[in-house]
Design an enzyme around this catalytic site. Structure first.
Site, mmCIF file in Angstrom:
data_model
loop_
_atom_site.group_PDB
_atom_site.id
_atom_site.type_symbol
_atom_site.label_atom_id
_atom_site.label_comp_id
_atom_site.label_asym_id
_atom_site.label_seq_id
_atom_site.Cartn_x
_atom_site.Cartn_y
_atom_site.Cartn_z
ATOM 1 N N GLY A 574 0.819 -1.209 0.000
ATOM 2 C CA GLY A 574 0.000 0.000 0.000
ATOM 3 C C GLY A 574 0.854 1.261 0.000
ATOM 4 N N SER A 575 0.391 2.251 0.752
ATOM 5 C CA SER A 575 1.007 3.600 0.716
ATOM 6 C C SER A 575 2.423 3.622 1.270
ATOM 7 C CB SER A 575 0.142 4.586 1.482
ATOM 8 O OG SER A 575 -1.108 4.722 0.850
ATOM 9 N N THR A 576 2.824 2.658 2.065
ATOM 10 C CA THR A 576 4.205 2.641 2.548
ATOM 11 C C THR A 576 5.195 2.464 1.396
ATOM 12 O OG1 THR A 576 4.006 0.242 2.994
ATOM 13 C CG2 THR A 576 3.571 1.750 4.826
#
Length: 859
Positions: A574-576
């Protein structure tokens, strides 16, 4: 001398005998009166004489195999016992008849022997002289002998065929047994001629010589009394025991010829009986030659002994070495000396897994009496912590001599059981693997199976180093398994395993495990992971999973808990993952942190429309602001300037798609498809962390690279080992690789620090007094069991202090049910663990403040 006739002077064996008083045979009785007297000169007929030969009456020869005269006595008995024989004949002849009155003699019923008693002595002795002459002359008679017997004593019981002649009163011709008295004719029988008498005498002489041996015995038997009833054994024939038969005329067929008392003519003759069968000679067992038997026996013994000798030569000569080795193998047994397994310690030397001495308790069920099984099962079950029923079932298995009752038994307990004197109970020295911390880093450490081999975690990956090398000892034992004293033995000493020291800090591990466990329970998530890593060395300080494996009870734990999820579970970050897109864009100088983008809340990518993390109007955003607020659309815009190939290369450089080194057990490589195979939408989704898969360890390594100034170091889980002397040998440092420049790394670090600030999504990760940099992540979760996306993966990863990074902390919550954003679920876990780790490591705050940055466009 009586007129009724009787014996003559001799036995009446020939014409030369005296016999003037009626012949040697008894006069045949008729119904008319007394019998006629025999003619002088041997008118009586001997046993060997008969009627003249004719076609109706052929001459008879002597019976085959029998004595020609069949005389039961010798000459001495005949001479001495004449008077006794006459009396016996009288008794035998009259046995079974009613008493007679004196008048019977006038009616022809005179007794035999009366003529002899009335005859002068010289007449009686004359017959004896004739017998002696016959014996001396040695002539061979043709008849059967002329000794007169009473008809009742004849052995064949054949009517009037006596050994003397009998005159008939009615004038009938004699049937070869004597002469007719009225006309004075010569006897037609054989006994009426002188030459016949000579032959008769010779026959008698030969018979007497053959029967000389048994005459005295028979005579002695008679003189001693013979059989009961006065029977004379010498005068009994082969058919003496046959009972008498009465003919219609009153004549006895077995006891002699006798007419009826009032009969006018001669009594009818019964059918002539065949001569008795000759006695069978006794069976004589003829034995073989003793010499031949001995020779055969010697040959057999020689053959057997030669086989034994050959076998002995083979065993003791030819195959002696083979049998010697086989005998040695039977006596010698190899005992394994188990090496002590090395311990697993944390970075400070605290034992996480240790080996202690234990006992393996077993029993021979065949030697446990039935009467004490219940009592023994109760004692064993109580001491070993097992049910009595389970122990009783093992004791009942009498088909085997070995039954294992328990492993890893405390030596004190085993000693107590041996003192209970349970039959055939034994305790073998072994080692027990003990995990003092329980479930602390359980899936990372792993466990040891019953055979002493590691089955998971570090126990498996470092098994050869930890197990060491077992020794052995060859000893000679007897039948009962006891060692034979004073025998040679060969012993190879075991080599104990080496201790392994991990980079894990026990205290930080405990804090991480406690924090993620609580969050998983609160959020209702399936699992959670926390990784704490040293920035400067990339050593893993903590690697926690929830739920964690309890090493003290690993046999009852589910198989899913055996996996170290922090290194093995693959998920979409995801956003990481946006930091890699930012690093690729800044490194390519396609963008800067202050680059402004007009960001809508959705964007078309190929055939799909992708939405932003939250709905909003068209908004001008700097790239730093887009990172802080985790804008998917702004990230896609920056990725398009980089291109799919450069993005792919940057992902590869950060370690995606490859297994991290450093010896972390169960580490996976994740999934990074080749950019040439990316779909139209995947060219956009990969930029914000969808369409690729990583592990928690890989993502923690990405942030370690950013915090370390752009230098990637392989994660390390093993700090070092101890050698045989106990000296600590540190593990070599992990491989270092520069991924991005230090400037790029610092710019990204400042962007990540803004994400934890007041306008970022990771405000819950902020720690008072410390500058913290980090990034939240919320991704759709792909469920492999369902084969589709289902649920979310909430995550947060950052480092502190932001200006001088020391530790990286990553927290991941899989498939939570109560919330799903990383800033809500994972950021608080980061804060708890980082706070504890900083204090534990005594990392002071830098005291500096974050520099002012441009967050919004127009500032």
């Amino acid at each position: 001398m009586r007129e009724s006739g009787g014996r003559g002077q001799g036995p009446g064996r020939g014409a030369g005998g005296a016999g003037s008083q009626g012949g040697p045979g008894a006069a045949r009785r008729t119904s008319g009166g007394p019998g006629r007297a025999g003619r002088q000169g041997g008118s009586s007929r001997s046993e060997g004489t008969g009627r003249p030969a004719s076609p109706e009456n052929p001459p008879r020869g002597p019976r085959e195999g029998s004595d020609p005269l069949d005389l039961p006595f010798g000459r001495d008995a005949f001479r001495d016992d004449d008077r006794d024989n006459d009396r016996d004949d009288h008794r035998d002849n009259n046995r079974g008849r009613p008493p007679q009155d004196p008048g019977d003699e006038g009616r022809g019923r005179s007794r035999q022997g009366d003529g002899d008693r009335g005859r002068p002595r010289e007449d009686r002795s004359r017959g004896g002289d004739a017998r002696r002459r016959s014996r001396d002359e040695g002539e061979q008679p043709r008849g059967r002998g002329s000794q007169a017997r009473d008809e009742s004593d004849r052995p064949r019981g054949a009517g009037s065929r006596g050994r003397g002649s009998s005159a008939r009163e009615d004038g009938d011709a004699s049937r070869g047994r004597g002469s007719r008295d009225d006309d004075g004719d010569r006897l037609r029988g054989r006994g009426s001629r002188d030459d016949d008498g000579d032959r008769l005498r010779g026959r008698v002489q030969g018979h007497e010589e053959r029967s000389r041996g048994r005459t005295d015995d028979r005579a002695g038997t008679r003189r001693d009394g013979g059989r009961p009833g006065g029977e004379d054994p010498r005068r009994r024939g082969p058919q003496e025991d046959v009972p008498s038969r009465r003919t219609p005329a009153g004549r006895s067929s077995a006891g002699g010829s006798r007419t009826g008392r009032g009969g006018d003519g001669p009594p009818p003759r019964g059918p002539r009986r065949p001569p008795p069968a000759p006695p069978r000679p006794p069976l004589v067992l003829r034995l073989g030659s003793p010499r031949r038997r001995i020779n055969i026996g010697l040959i057999g013994m020689t053959f057997v002994l030669s086989i034994f000798a050959g076998r002995l030569v083979q065993m003791q000569g030819l195959d002696s070495k083979v049998y010697e080795a086989a005998a040695a193998d039977q006596r010698q047994h190899t005992e394994t000396i188990q090496a002590k397994r090395g311990s697993i310690n944390d970075v400070n030397g605290h034992e996480l897994a240790v080996t202690i001495e234990a006992r393996e308790v077993s029993i021979d069920p065949t030697k446990v009496p039935v009467s004490i099984r219940a009592k023994a099962a109760a004692i064993l079950g109580q001491q070993l912590g097992k049910s009595q029923q389970e122990i009783a079932e093992k004791l009942a298995r009498t088909g085997t001599h070995y039954q294992l009752l328990a492993r890893d038994v405390d030596p004190v307990v085993a000693t107590r059981l041996l003192q209970a004197r349970i039959p055939a109970l034994s305790a073998k020295k072994t080692y027990r693997r003990l995990y003092p911390a329980g479930d602390l880093a359980g899936s990372l450490i792993g466990f040891v199976g019953d055979e002493g081999n590691g089955l998971g975690g570090m126990e498996q990956s470092k098994n050869s180093l930890l197990a060491g090398r077992d020794g052995e000892q060859r000893v000679e034992t007897g039948r009962d398994g006891q060692r034979i004293p004073m025998t040679s033995s060969q012993r190879t000493a075991p080599v104990d395993g080496q201790d392994v020291r991990l980079t894990i800090d026990r205290d930080i591990q405990w804090a991480a495990q406690k924090s993620i466990g609580e969050q998983v329970r609160k959020s209702g998530a399936d699992s959670g992971t926390v990784i704490v890593m040293d920035v400067r060395t990339a050593q893993v300080v903590a690697m926690a999973n929830a739920p964690e494996l309890d090493l003290g009870n690993w046999r009852k734990a589910p198989a899913s808990s055996y996996v170290n999820k922090a290194a093995a579970d693959v998920f979409e970050p995801g956003s990481t993952n946006k930091v890699i897109t930012a690093a690729a864009a800044i490194e390519a100088k396609a963008v800067t942190p202050d680059t402004v983008y007009q960001v809508p809340d959705r964007i078309r990518c190929a055939d799909q429309v992708l939405r932003d993390s939250h709905a909003h109007k068209m908004e001008a955003m700097t790239f730093r602001q887009a990172m802080a607020q985790s804008s998917n659309v702004a990230t896609i815009m920056a990725a398009r300037k980089v291109g799919s190939q450069r993005l792919y290369e940057m992902l590869k450089a950060f370690g995606f798609g490859s297994t991290p080194g450093g010896g972390v057990p169960s580490a996976e490589a994740g999934l990074l498809p080749d950019y040439k195979k990316w779909s139209g939408s995947q060219n956009c989704t990969v930029a914000y962390g969808q369409g690729v898969s990583v592990t928690a360890l890989q993502m923690a390594s990405v942030y370690q690279t950013i915090a370390n100034g752009g230098v990637k170091i392989e994660p390390q889980i093993v700090a070092g080992t101890t050698d045989t002397t106990g000296r600590f040998v540190p593990a070599p440092a992990g491989k270092q690789t520069r991924v991005v420049s230090e400037t790029t790394a610092k710019e990204i670090a400042m962007m990540l620090e803004s994400a934890v600030g007041a306008e970022g999504t990771g405000q819950l990760a902020a720690i008072g007094g410390y500058r913290v940099a980090g990034k939240t992540g919320t991704a759709d979760r792909y469920d492999a069991e369902l084969g589709r996306y289902d649920g979310y993966t909430a995550s947060f990863v950052g480092f502190a202090p932001a200006d001088q990074p020391r530790l990286v902390v990553l927290s991941v919550v899989q498939n939570p049910k109560n919330g799903h954003f990383g800033g809500e679920l994972a950021a608080p876990v980061f804060k708890d663990v980082m706070t504890f780790a900083i204090k534990s490591k005594k990392i002071p705050p830098t005291g500096s403040a974050a520099p002012p940055v441009r967050m919004r466009a127009g500032q």
